[in-house]
Design an enzyme around this catalytic site. Structure first.
Site, PDB file in Angstrom:
ATOM      1  N   ARG A 103     -11.182  16.585 -25.052  1.00 40.81           N
ATOM      2  CA  ARG A 103     -10.301  15.641 -24.327  1.00 40.81           C
ATOM      3  C   ARG A 103     -10.958  15.367 -22.990  1.00 40.81           C
ATOM      4  NH1 ARG A 103      -3.877  15.792 -23.221  1.00 40.81           N
ATOM      5  NH2 ARG A 103      -4.020  14.991 -25.344  1.00 40.81           N
ATOM      6  N   HIS A 130      -6.499   7.603 -28.442  1.00 37.41           N
ATOM      7  CA  HIS A 130      -5.862   8.904 -28.723  1.00 37.41           C
ATOM      8  C   HIS A 130      -5.656   9.025 -30.245  1.00 37.41           C
ATOM      9  CE1 HIS A 130      -3.906  12.566 -28.152  1.00 37.41           C
ATOM     10  NE2 HIS A 130      -2.784  12.212 -27.588  1.00 37.41           N
ATOM     11  N   GLN A 133      -3.317  11.770 -32.229  1.00 34.40           N
ATOM     12  CA  GLN A 133      -1.878  11.516 -32.095  1.00 34.40           C
ATOM     13  C   GLN A 133      -1.378  10.628 -33.241  1.00 34.40           C
ATOM     14  OE1 GLN A 133       0.335  12.377 -29.250  1.00 34.40           O
ATOM     15  NE2 GLN A 133       1.838  11.693 -30.741  1.00 34.40           N
ATOM     16  N   ASP A 225       5.053   5.010 -23.966  1.00 34.51           N
ATOM     17  CA  ASP A 225       4.262   6.088 -23.366  1.00 34.51           C
ATOM     18  C   ASP A 225       4.415   5.967 -21.857  1.00 34.51           C
ATOM     19  OD1 ASP A 225       2.400   8.121 -22.912  1.00 34.51           O
ATOM     20  OD2 ASP A 225       0.642   6.861 -23.305  1.00 34.51           O
ATOM     21  N   CYS A 265       4.644   9.802 -27.529  1.00 32.31           N
ATOM     22  CA  CYS A 265       3.647  10.867 -27.721  1.00 32.31           C
ATOM     23  C   CYS A 265       3.948  12.086 -26.862  1.00 32.31           C
ATOM     24  CB  CYS A 265       2.250  10.323 -27.424  1.00 32.31           C
ATOM     25  SG  CYS A 265       2.084   9.635 -25.772  1.00 32.31           S
ATOM     26  N   ARG A 293       2.069  17.214 -34.760  1.00 28.25           N
ATOM     27  CA  ARG A 293       0.684  17.318 -34.259  1.00 28.25           C
ATOM     28  C   ARG A 293      -0.008  18.505 -34.926  1.00 28.25           C
ATOM     29  NH1 ARG A 293      -0.426  15.263 -29.254  1.00 28.25           N
ATOM     30  NH2 ARG A 293      -2.576  15.232 -29.955  1.00 28.25           N
TER      31      ARG A 293
HETATM   32  N1   CP Z   1       0.762  13.815 -26.712  1.00 30.35           N
HETATM   33  C1   CP Z   1      -0.203  14.623 -26.214  1.00 30.35           C
HETATM   34  O1   CP Z   1      -1.400  14.454 -26.458  1.00 30.35           O
HETATM   35  O2   CP Z   1       0.279  15.649 -25.458  1.00 30.35           O
HETATM   36  P1   CP Z   1      -0.576  16.639 -24.555  1.00 30.35           P
HETATM   37  O3   CP Z   1      -1.134  15.817 -23.413  1.00 30.35           O
HETATM   38  O4   CP Z   1       0.398  17.667 -24.094  1.00 30.35           O
HETATM   39  O5   CP Z   1      -1.685  17.219 -25.374  1.00 30.35           O
HETATM   40  N1  NVA Z   2      -1.459   7.762 -22.016  1.00 37.10           N
HETATM   41  C1  NVA Z   2      -1.261   9.166 -21.721  1.00 37.10           C
HETATM   42  C2  NVA Z   2      -1.137   9.959 -22.960  1.00 37.10           C
HETATM   43  C3  NVA Z   2      -0.897  11.426 -22.762  1.00 37.10           C
HETATM   44  C4  NVA Z   2      -0.812  12.190 -24.059  1.00 37.10           C
HETATM   45  C5  NVA Z   2      -2.414   9.659 -20.863  1.00 37.10           C
HETATM   46  O1  NVA Z   2      -3.567   9.301 -21.154  1.00 37.10           O
HETATM   47  O2  NVA Z   2      -2.175  10.398 -19.903  1.00 37.10           O
END
Ligand code: CP
Ligand code: NVA
Length: 310
Positions: A103, A130, A133, A225, A265, A293
């Site tokens: 990530r 993402h 997800q 989101d 999410c 997930r």
């Molecule tokens: N939805 C999601 O990816 O959550 P986290 O940021 O907690 O991993």
């Molecule tokens: N759009 C958000 C998603 C988090 C899971 C971010 O990138 O922070």
């Protein structure tokens, strides 16, 4: 080599059905206590240069339940944080691990890790996409609605990483997808074009609009989101102003189908992108979505590590 970096490029239309079935099977085995050690003695490295609750916990627990192990590699602790290159990191980790989940901010860093390494790479979120997800989201919708094909998903808010991946994933699943976002924050055309290309095969409809009510009209699923993604914290006040007319609330739900469900999410910010009555109300399936997930990621891990050969 099976990577899971970009939903459009890395998941075939038929493969998506296979992955959803595999995720459902993982869930059943987990719930009924049937051992499924498909990844015995395998190791996953998990590089995080951004925060995470769900992605970290689900991949770590998922590897354990599959008979393998996961290593949490925070940016603060590994040498990437001190300037070691992706090139060197990819080579070194390829010699010790069986797969990497990462990530991070730049999507190209994930692509480079895959390019320079020799083990599967899974994208646990970038500024652009993402993808992991999405499998959990589609599984959740399928569980609640029976079939994906022919449903309409409306995403309202920021045309961000999650929205880009939703365009890719819904079109592949044969679901109509409608994005309602302000003109300056709409999804990049590249993702709309990719969705249109798959939609031509699956029969899905792809719509982008600046009108959240048009987006949600007759929707079966409403999704939103955060308005401030990781890395955008300094713009928070400004972004609240930009997105204030894109809140998911009961008025917006009023134009959707009566049995429409709500997905997010998570993490969610109540009172901003969604009101409390919606996210904590009877239409919300966000905690099923979060649990999924785990099951979806186990399917991704098995598929990548065993190269589609379970
Ligand atoms: N939805 C999601 O990816 O959550 P986290 O940021 O907690 O991993
Ligand atoms: N759009 C958000 C998603 C988090 C899971 C971010 O990138 O922070």
């Amino acid at each position: 080599m099976k990577h899971f970096i970009d939903f459009h490029e890395d998941v075939g239309i038929e493969e998506l059905d296979y992955l959803l079935d595999l995720a459902a099977d993982m869930k059943k085995k987990t719930k009924t206590g049937i051992e499924h050690h498909y990844l015995k003695n395998k190791s996953l490295g998990m590089i995080f240069t951004k925060s995470s609750t769900r992605t970290r916990v689900s991949f770590e627990v998922g590897m354990f339940q599959l008979g393998g192990q996961a290593l949490f590699l925070s940016n603060n602790d590994i040498q990437i944080g001190r300037g070691e290159t992706i090139y060197d990191t990819a080579h070194v980790l390829s010699g010790m691990l069986d797969g990497i989940m990462i990530r991070t901010f730049k999507h190209s860093d994930v692509e480079d890790l895959a390019k320079f390494g020799s083990i599967p790479v899974i994208n646990g979120l970038t500024d652009d996409q993402h993808p992991t997800q999405m499998l959990a989201d589609l599984l959740t919708i399928k569980e609640h609605k029976g079939e994906l094909k022919g449903l309409k998903l409306a995403y309202v808010g920021d045309g961000n990483n999650v929205a880009n991946s939703l365009l890719q994933a819904c079109a592949k699943a044969g679901m109509d997808v409608s994005i309602g976002a302000p003109a300056d924050h709409s999804c990049p055309q590249k993702y709309v074009d990719q969705a249109l290309a798959d939609a031509a095969v699956t029969g899905a409809k792809v719509v982008t609009t600046t009108d959240p009510y048009e987006a949600c009209k007759d929707a079966d699923v409403i999704y939103t989101d955060t308005w401030t993604s990781m890395g955008q914290e300094a713009e928070k006040a400004q972004r609240i102003e930009i997105f204030k007319d894109y809140q998911v609330n009961s008025s917006l739900f009023g134009v959707a189908h009566k049995d429409a469900i709500f997905l997010h999410c998570l993490p969610a910010y109540r009172g901003y992108e969604v009101t409390e009555d919606i996210i904590d109300g009877p239409r919300s399936v966000v905690f099923d979505e979060a649990e999924n997930r785990l099951h979806a990621h186990k399917a991704i891990l098995v598929n990548c590590f065993l190269n589609g050969d379970l």
